[in-house]
Design an enzyme around this catalytic site. Structure first.
Site, short mmCIF file in Angstrom:
data_model
loop_
_atom_site.label_atom_id
_atom_site.label_comp_id
_atom_site.label_asym_id
_atom_site.label_seq_id
_atom_site.Cartn_x
_atom_site.Cartn_y
_atom_site.Cartn_z
N HIS A 152 -32.96 62.50 18.13
CA HIS A 152 -33.23 63.83 17.56
C HIS A 152 -34.59 63.84 16.86
CE1 HIS A 152 -32.17 67.65 15.44
NE2 HIS A 152 -32.88 67.11 14.48
N GLU A 153 -34.87 62.80 16.08
CA GLU A 153 -36.15 62.74 15.37
C GLU A 153 -37.32 62.55 16.35
OE1 GLU A 153 -36.28 63.61 12.33
OE2 GLU A 153 -34.10 63.63 12.14
N HIS A 156 -38.32 65.87 17.69
CA HIS A 156 -39.24 66.63 16.83
C HIS A 156 -40.69 66.21 17.10
CE1 HIS A 156 -36.49 68.96 14.48
NE2 HIS A 156 -35.86 67.91 13.99
N GLU A 204 -34.54 72.70 15.48
CA GLU A 204 -33.45 71.73 15.36
C GLU A 204 -32.61 71.70 16.63
OE1 GLU A 204 -33.17 69.53 13.18
OE2 GLU A 204 -34.61 70.28 11.71
N ASP A 208 -32.10 68.58 19.31
CA ASP A 208 -30.80 68.12 19.80
C ASP A 208 -30.81 67.98 21.32
OD1 ASP A 208 -29.57 67.86 17.35
OD2 ASP A 208 -28.49 69.76 17.45
#
Length: 283
Positions: A152-153, A156, A204, A208
């Site tokens: 997930h990070e 980003h 976000e 995901d």
């Protein structure tokens, strides 16, 4: 003869008169704001913000990594304390590099670090810098769950969400100058965004989805992301970092709609005993 000379003279005067007139008009446009500062200010401000936004939009991978390094240095020096156990850091880096290699941006260098903090958290900044807390490592049940958070990070980072936030801040805060980007202000913004500022709901949810793709490519079961989020829902006090994310149940619902139930549990990293052995120094 007289008439011919008059025509020639007239043409000659036009040759220098119109360029001179153009110069005078240009000078007038430059000098006019100085004599009308109140009216000119919004245009100046808009211009400088445009320079700021343009530069951030065109930032190269190398510049992004350099800016991320400066943000990291400031955070490590004043905001966070790194966990220095070599075994744990090597393990987290191995998991992270496996994920980064199959991400949308595998060509930038990634730095994975463990933060000494009992809270369940993970965060990232531009240029490939990802952080997980000791609290997160102690909470996940297996490597696949850890990978889902780290993916997930990484999502980003691949989508440059932090840079998008900076562009928005350049508009709302007017941090641009005539010289262009103020690096010190950008570093401060980067620290703020990494540690405290929530990202948009769309960012976000996009991260995901990126994590799901990364998990599948790296050989981890996508169901691990759902298992981790459901685990957090069962806690008496959900981690504070979830307050900066969309509702957890909404995220679970969106993930369930994406993954194929037939293959959701297929992959590497579900062995809880192997994971506990890998992070044993935390116990």
């Amino acid at each position: 003869m007289f008439n011919s000379l008059s025509v020639i003279s007239s043409r000659s005067r036009r040759r220098w008169f119109y360029p001179l007139l153009s110069v005078m008009v240009a000078l007038g446009l430059v000098l006019w704001p100085m004599s009308n500062p109140v009216k000119a200010l919004p245009w100046d401000r808009l211009l400088f913000q445009g320079v700021q936004i343009l530069q951030l939009s065109n930032i190269s991978d190398r510049q992004e990594v350099q800016l991320g390094q400066q943000i990291n240095d400031q955070m490590v020096g004043s905001q966070i304390k790194l966990y220095r156990n070599a075994r744990i850091n090597k393990y987290v880096d191995q998991v992270g590099q496996r994920l980064a290699a199959v991400s949308d941006r595998p060509d930038i260098p990634y730095t994975f670090q463990v933060v000494r903090d009992d809270s369940v958290n993970a965060f990232a900044t531009m240029g490939g810098f990802v952080y997980v807390t000791t609290g997160l490592l102690a909470t996940v049940d297996n490597e696949a769950q850890l990978a889902s958070v780290m993916g997930h990070e990484i999502g980003h980072i691949t989508q440059r969400h932090a840079l998008k936030q900076m562009r928005q801040a350049a508009v709302t805060r007017g941090i641009a100058t005539a010289a262009g980007v103020d690096t010190n202000r950008l570093v401060n913004l980067g620290v703020e965004f990494a540690l405290n500022r929530p990202r948009s709901r769309s960012d976000e949810l996009e991260a995901d989805q990126k994590s799901l793709r990364i998990l599948a490519k790296a050989g981890y079961p996508q169901s691990a992301m759902i298992a981790f989020l459901e685990k957090l829902l069962d806690q008496p006090s959900p981690p504070s970092f979830l307050s900066t994310h969309p509702a957890t149940r909404d995220r679970i619902s969106a993930i369930q709609k994406t993954i194929d139930p037939k293959n959701a549990n297929t992959g590497y990293g579900l062995d809880a005993q192997a994971y506990r052995s890998a992070v044993q120094p935390l116990r």
